[in-house]
Scaffold this active site. Structure first.
Site, PDB file in Angstrom:
ATOM      1  N   GLN A 166      38.159  36.002  33.868  1.00  0.00           N
ATOM      2  CA  GLN A 166      36.722  35.839  33.655  1.00  0.00           C
ATOM      3  C   GLN A 166      36.432  35.537  32.188  1.00  0.00           C
ATOM      4  O   GLN A 166      35.619  34.658  31.871  1.00  0.00           O
ATOM      5  CB  GLN A 166      35.985  37.092  34.120  1.00  0.00           C
ATOM      6  CG  GLN A 166      36.135  37.305  35.626  1.00  0.00           C
ATOM      7  CD  GLN A 166      35.460  38.556  36.129  1.00  0.00           C
ATOM      8  OE1 GLN A 166      34.942  39.360  35.359  1.00  0.00           O
ATOM      9  NE2 GLN A 166      35.460  38.733  37.433  1.00  0.00           N
ATOM     10  N   ASP A 224      43.104  42.417  42.243  1.00  0.00           N
ATOM     11  CA  ASP A 224      42.112  42.756  43.276  1.00  0.00           C
ATOM     12  C   ASP A 224      42.746  43.403  44.504  1.00  0.00           C
ATOM     13  O   ASP A 224      42.039  43.832  45.417  1.00  0.00           O
ATOM     14  CB  ASP A 224      41.345  41.494  43.697  1.00  0.00           C
ATOM     15  CG  ASP A 224      40.434  41.023  42.573  1.00  0.00           C
ATOM     16  OD1 ASP A 224      40.111  41.829  41.677  1.00  0.00           O
ATOM     17  OD2 ASP A 224      40.053  39.837  42.576  1.00  0.00           O
ATOM     18  N   ARG A 244      38.126  51.857  40.637  1.00  0.00           N
ATOM     19  CA  ARG A 244      38.986  51.813  41.833  1.00  0.00           C
ATOM     20  C   ARG A 244      40.128  52.829  41.786  1.00  0.00           C
ATOM     21  O   ARG A 244      40.684  53.171  42.829  1.00  0.00           O
ATOM     22  CB  ARG A 244      39.525  50.389  42.048  1.00  0.00           C
ATOM     23  CG  ARG A 244      38.429  49.462  42.521  1.00  0.00           C
ATOM     24  CD  ARG A 244      38.893  48.048  42.783  1.00  0.00           C
ATOM     25  NE  ARG A 244      37.801  47.271  43.369  1.00  0.00           N
ATOM     26  CZ  ARG A 244      37.724  45.948  43.364  1.00  0.00           C
ATOM     27  NH1 ARG A 244      38.677  45.239  42.811  1.00  0.00           N
ATOM     28  NH2 ARG A 244      36.694  45.340  43.923  1.00  0.00           N
ATOM     29  N   ARG A 293      36.029  45.812  48.313  1.00  0.00           N
ATOM     30  CA  ARG A 293      37.476  45.890  48.546  1.00  0.00           C
ATOM     31  C   ARG A 293      37.902  47.312  48.911  1.00  0.00           C
ATOM     32  O   ARG A 293      38.863  47.516  49.655  1.00  0.00           O
ATOM     33  CB  ARG A 293      38.251  45.385  47.333  1.00  0.00           C
ATOM     34  CG  ARG A 293      37.945  43.921  47.027  1.00  0.00           C
ATOM     35  CD  ARG A 293      38.997  43.252  46.197  1.00  0.00           C
ATOM     36  NE  ARG A 293      38.465  42.046  45.579  1.00  0.00           N
ATOM     37  CZ  ARG A 293      38.280  40.886  46.205  1.00  0.00           C
ATOM     38  NH1 ARG A 293      38.562  40.769  47.478  1.00  0.00           N
ATOM     39  NH2 ARG A 293      37.793  39.842  45.552  1.00  0.00           N
ATOM     40  N   SER A 297      37.032  33.182  44.143  1.00  0.00           N
ATOM     41  CA  SER A 297      37.169  32.718  42.755  1.00  0.00           C
ATOM     42  C   SER A 297      37.045  31.201  42.680  1.00  0.00           C
ATOM     43  O   SER A 297      36.377  30.653  41.800  1.00  0.00           O
ATOM     44  CB  SER A 297      38.549  33.098  42.202  1.00  0.00           C
ATOM     45  OG  SER A 297      38.628  34.472  41.990  1.00  0.00           O
ATOM     46  N   GLY A 337      30.809  40.019  39.026  1.00  0.00           N
ATOM     47  CA  GLY A 337      31.247  39.991  37.632  1.00  0.00           C
ATOM     48  C   GLY A 337      31.701  38.591  37.249  1.00  0.00           C
ATOM     49  O   GLY A 337      31.470  38.124  36.129  1.00  0.00           O
TER      50      GLY A 337
HETATM   51  C1  S3P Z   1      38.226  36.903  38.891  1.00  0.00           C
HETATM   52  C2  S3P Z   1      39.027  37.489  37.964  1.00  0.00           C
HETATM   53  C3  S3P Z   1      39.464  38.907  38.032  1.00  0.00           C
HETATM   54  C4  S3P Z   1      39.218  39.503  39.402  1.00  0.00           C
HETATM   55  C5  S3P Z   1      37.875  39.123  39.962  1.00  0.00           C
HETATM   56  C6  S3P Z   1      37.752  37.628  40.090  1.00  0.00           C
HETATM   57  C7  S3P Z   1      37.845  35.499  38.698  1.00  0.00           C
HETATM   58  O1  S3P Z   1      38.750  39.649  37.077  1.00  0.00           O
HETATM   59  O2  S3P Z   1      39.338  40.903  39.360  1.00  0.00           O
HETATM   60  O3  S3P Z   1      37.677  39.709  41.239  1.00  0.00           O
HETATM   61  O4  S3P Z   1      37.400  34.853  39.658  1.00  0.00           O
HETATM   62  O5  S3P Z   1      37.982  35.010  37.564  1.00  0.00           O
HETATM   63  P1  S3P Z   1      39.259  39.720  35.538  1.00  0.00           P
HETATM   64  O6  S3P Z   1      39.554  38.358  35.162  1.00  0.00           O
HETATM   65  O7  S3P Z   1      38.166  40.289  34.728  1.00  0.00           O
HETATM   66  O8  S3P Z   1      40.449  40.630  35.600  1.00  0.00           O
END
Ligand code: S3P
Length: 437
Positions: free
Chosen positions: A169, A317, A348, A395, A23, A94
């Site tokens: 995100q 995660d 998951r 994962r 991240s 994502g």
């Molecule tokens: C992440 C936020 C999380 C997490 C992803 C990484 C990020 O997703 O599950 O693996 O780096 O901002 P969400 O914010 O959609 O929950």
């Protein structure tokens, strides 16, 4: 498609390192590309997800020199990106695609964002809808619900957005768009998600206001910010596999060095401790505005636990590896309010229930979580070696690998190339840990 066969083993002993935080690496690349001058990003995550983000910036004219121990990013300033002449491929990420959607909405050029089959199935409406409220022009499949997304850069205005889900995100996409918006941008979440974007923006000197579950970025940034070096801590989500492994394999005493322990990420450590784990944080420090520590884990028996929606964002995660811990704990673990897990790299909830069942775990799927009847850790009640599938989810693959270490015979996990997205060398590190003993 590659497969991985793991024989039971252990204990896990000594000191191990894990890749840089995924991240934080995404965000470090983005914010240093927008800075003025050269930044170095040391300890970066070399997983494919982050390399794809790096390539998208190279395609937008940013010089990034990839060295084994650091990236050197020649930032072009807030308005220095240039139009790429082909679609930007975010691969499996994502985070990559959603954060870029926010950033690109306010540029003065056109881009197309896409990704692999998993990313093209994941919901994009959660960023497209609020970005459109900010004035963004975004088209996509199913009205913008699915990638590819075609973005015509527009003049944006700040909004006060109340997000229906806790998502870093979504929050980060809007804050990045907010850098280009007239008026303040604020995001309120039902629960606080990870705050790496906020911390890194502050590290670069951009003021943000945090109040409860709301964060506000002032009106658009005119001046930009100077380059700054970033040392990325180890990824707690990668450390999580070894943390659970060392807890469950008798006789283990493992230190995972220099891991990010941002409180918005450490939910698993707290939950495992409540379940009976022996986890200690040593040598605490700070890197680029993020808390870090060595995680020392000694083996211990675990008890089942109840986990509700309020605890999910801090361990979002780590759900797959928590399922492994729960499967061998004493008593029942009941997880609710985890429906977000259905729209990750795989569903998951369904995938962990089906694959761990193949190994003899007792699991019932519910719409928003799982009920897991732990086997109780007794030798005669161990998980069984089996043939499992990762469903292309990194994962899931690594969680099943740790379950395999605890099983009564070899386990084959199919479709494991996905591990490269976040943890290159996982197999190597795991087999070294297992053969040391
Ligand atoms: C992440 C936020 C999380 C997490 C992803 C990484 C990020 O997703 O599950 O693996 O780096 O901002 P969400 O914010 O959609 O929950």
């Amino acid at each position: 498609m590659a497969s991985l066969t793991i024989k039971p083993g252990g204990p896990l002993q000594g000191t191990v390192s894990v890749p840089g935080d995924k991240s934080i690496t995404h965000r470090a690349i983005i914010l240093s590309a927008l800075a003025e001058g050269e930044s170095s990003i040391s300890g970066y995550c070399k997983g494919e997800d982050c390399l794809n983000t790096m390539r998208t910036f190279q395609a937008m004219g940013v010089q990034i020199n990839e060295q084994p121990d650091q990236l050197r990013v020649l930032g072009k300033g807030l308005w220095g990106l240039t139009e790429p002449d082909q679609p930007l491929d975010c691969g499996n990420s994502g985070t990559g695609i959603r954060l870029l959607a926010g950033l690109l909405a306010g540029q003065d050029f056109f881009t197309v964002l896409t990704g692999d089959a998993s990313v093209r199935r994941r919901p994009m409406g959660r960023v497209v809808k609020p970005l459109r409220e900010m004035g963004a022009t975004i088209a996509g499949r199913k009205g913008g619900e699915l990638a590819p997304l075609a973005i015509t850069g527009s003049r944006l205005r700040g909004i006060a957005y109340t997000a229906p889900v806790a998502s870093a995100q979504v929050k980060s996409a809007l804050l990045l768009a907010g850098l280009y918006a007239d008026g303040a941008t604020s995001v309120t979440e039902p629960r606080r998600s990870r705050d790496h974007t906020e911390r890194l923006l502050r590290y670069f000197g951009i003021p943000l206001q945090q109040e409860g579950c709301s964060v506000t970025l002032p009106s658009r940034q005119t001046g930009g910010w100077p380059a700054k070096d970033i040392a990325v801590p180890g990824d707690l989500s990668a450390a999580a596999f070894f943390t659970v492994g060392a807890t469950l394999v008798p006789g283990s005493d493992l230190t995972i060095a220099n891991v990010g322990v941002n409180p918005s990420r450490t939910g698993l450590l707290e939950i495992l401790t409540e379940m009976g784990a022996d986890i200690r944080l040593d040598h605490r420090g700070e890197q680029a505005g993020e808390p870090v520590a060595d995680i020392r884990v000694r083996s211990a028996g675990l008890r089942g636990i109840r986990i509700g929606a309020d605890r999910i964002p801090q361990m979002i995660d780590e759900f797959p590896i928590l399922c492994v811990a729960a499967a061998v704990a004493e008593g029942e673990t009941f997880i609710t309010g985890a429906e977000e897990l259905r729209v990750k790299e795989s569903d998951r909830i369904t995938v962990m229930a089906s694959e761990l069942r193949k190994m003899g775990a007792v699991i019932t799927e519910t719409p928003d979580g799982l009920r897991i009847q732990g086997l109780g850790g007794k030798r005669q009640h161990r998980l069984r070696g089996a043939r499992c599938d990762s469903y292309g989810d990194h994962r899931v693959a690594m969680s099943l690998a740790m379950a395999a270490v605890l099983a009564d015979g070899p386990t084959r996990i199919d479709d494991v190339a996905c591990i490269e997205t976040s943890f290159p060398c996982f197999e190597d590190k795991l087999s070294k840990l297992l053969t040391k003993s």
